[in-house]
Write an enzyme that holds these catalytic residues in place. Structure first.
Site, PDB file in Angstrom:
ATOM      1  N   ILE A  30      19.273  41.106  18.494  1.00  0.00           N
ATOM      2  CA  ILE A  30      20.268  41.154  19.565  1.00  0.00           C
ATOM      3  C   ILE A  30      20.207  39.904  20.448  1.00  0.00           C
ATOM      4  O   ILE A  30      21.190  39.585  21.133  1.00  0.00           O
ATOM      5  CB  ILE A  30      20.071  42.456  20.387  1.00  0.00           C
ATOM      6  CG1 ILE A  30      21.361  42.884  21.072  1.00  0.00           C
ATOM      7  CG2 ILE A  30      18.926  42.329  21.370  1.00  0.00           C
ATOM      8  CD1 ILE A  30      21.290  44.298  21.634  1.00  0.00           C
ATOM      9  N   ASN A  85       5.003  39.110  15.769  1.00  0.00           N
ATOM     10  CA  ASN A  85       4.309  39.176  17.049  1.00  0.00           C
ATOM     11  C   ASN A  85       3.388  40.391  17.019  1.00  0.00           C
ATOM     12  O   ASN A  85       3.813  41.486  16.632  1.00  0.00           O
ATOM     13  CB  ASN A  85       5.323  39.293  18.192  1.00  0.00           C
ATOM     14  CG  ASN A  85       6.124  38.019  18.357  1.00  0.00           C
ATOM     15  OD1 ASN A  85       5.639  36.926  18.078  1.00  0.00           O
ATOM     16  ND2 ASN A  85       7.370  38.153  18.803  1.00  0.00           N
ATOM     17  N   GLY A  91       3.669  38.648  22.763  1.00  0.00           N
ATOM     18  CA  GLY A  91       5.110  38.817  22.938  1.00  0.00           C
ATOM     19  C   GLY A  91       5.692  40.019  22.230  1.00  0.00           C
ATOM     20  O   GLY A  91       6.914  40.188  22.202  1.00  0.00           O
ATOM     21  N   GLN A  92       4.842  40.878  21.646  1.00  0.00           N
ATOM     22  CA  GLN A  92       5.388  42.062  20.972  1.00  0.00           C
ATOM     23  C   GLN A  92       5.902  43.055  22.009  1.00  0.00           C
ATOM     24  O   GLN A  92       5.202  43.381  22.980  1.00  0.00           O
ATOM     25  CB  GLN A  92       4.312  42.729  20.096  1.00  0.00           C
ATOM     26  CG  GLN A  92       4.897  43.854  19.239  1.00  0.00           C
ATOM     27  CD  GLN A  92       3.880  44.457  18.259  1.00  0.00           C
ATOM     28  OE1 GLN A  92       2.705  44.086  18.250  1.00  0.00           O
ATOM     29  NE2 GLN A  92       4.353  45.378  17.447  1.00  0.00           N
ATOM     30  N   HIS A  98       7.716  44.865  12.554  1.00  0.00           N
ATOM     31  CA  HIS A  98       8.942  44.159  12.149  1.00  0.00           C
ATOM     32  C   HIS A  98       8.624  42.692  11.983  1.00  0.00           C
ATOM     33  O   HIS A  98       7.780  42.140  12.678  1.00  0.00           O
ATOM     34  CB  HIS A  98      10.043  44.336  13.202  1.00  0.00           C
ATOM     35  CG  HIS A  98       9.625  43.931  14.583  1.00  0.00           C
ATOM     36  ND1 HIS A  98       8.866  44.754  15.392  1.00  0.00           N
ATOM     37  CD2 HIS A  98       9.830  42.796  15.290  1.00  0.00           C
ATOM     38  CE1 HIS A  98       8.631  44.141  16.530  1.00  0.00           C
ATOM     39  NE2 HIS A  98       9.196  42.946  16.509  1.00  0.00           N
ATOM     40  N   HIS A 100      10.270  38.889  12.183  1.00  0.00           N
ATOM     41  CA  HIS A 100      11.392  38.038  12.574  1.00  0.00           C
ATOM     42  C   HIS A 100      11.592  37.020  11.455  1.00  0.00           C
ATOM     43  O   HIS A 100      10.641  36.326  11.064  1.00  0.00           O
ATOM     44  CB  HIS A 100      11.067  37.256  13.854  1.00  0.00           C
ATOM     45  CG  HIS A 100      10.861  38.109  15.063  1.00  0.00           C
ATOM     46  ND1 HIS A 100      11.814  38.255  16.043  1.00  0.00           N
ATOM     47  CD2 HIS A 100       9.804  38.859  15.468  1.00  0.00           C
ATOM     48  CE1 HIS A 100      11.356  39.046  17.007  1.00  0.00           C
ATOM     49  NE2 HIS A 100      10.135  39.425  16.677  1.00  0.00           N
TER      50      HIS A 100
END
Ligand code: 5GP
Length: 114
Positions: A30, A85, A91-92, A98, A100
């Site tokens: 997003i 992450n 930064g998770q 998941h 990126h």
């Protein structure tokens, strides 16, 4: 607790889904950080991060890498950066594992050639 990604898988919230199989879904992030920025997500929410996934289901992790490559070839030239992450300080923000997938002309940075 149901993760935001499980709600996307259940079609409870919308997403721009680019791939789906029995075990994996992929959709556009997003808040994209590259011309192509996809999230490759196992449908199970049993694993919070890649360390748990690698220990619990290495074949599923390999399937994620295969999917990342196929999507990078479909949406860009096949080259890609794969980021997991792991932990809040890294930064998770979503604790449903998941990957990126960044592709399509990456800015140079500390992990690139710059
Ligand atoms: P993390 O920070 O956990 O590594 O990555 C979570 C990612 O999920 C972020 O890049 C964020 O932009 C993305 N994200 C969070 N909520 C949503 C959502 O509702 N839809 C989509 N498509 N991406 C989301």
């Amino acid at each position: 607790m149901t993760s935001i990604f499980s709600r996307i898988i259940a079609r409870e919230i919308p997403a721009d889904i680019v791939f789906e199989s029995d075990r994996i879904i992929a959709f556009r992030d997003i808040a994209p950080q590259a011309p192509v920025h996809l999230l490759v997500v196992p449908k199970t929410e049993s694993y919070a991060n890649v360390v748990e996934l690698a220990a619990g289901d290495p074949a599923l992790m390999a399937e994620m890498v295969h999917t990342a490559h196929a999507l990078a070839a479909e949406h860009a030239n096949g080259d890609f950066r794969l980021i997991f992450n792991t932990g809040e300080e890294a930064g998770q923000t979503v604790f449903h594992v998941h990957a990126h997938v960044l592709a399509g002309g990456l800015a140079e940075g500390s992990l690139g050639r710059g």
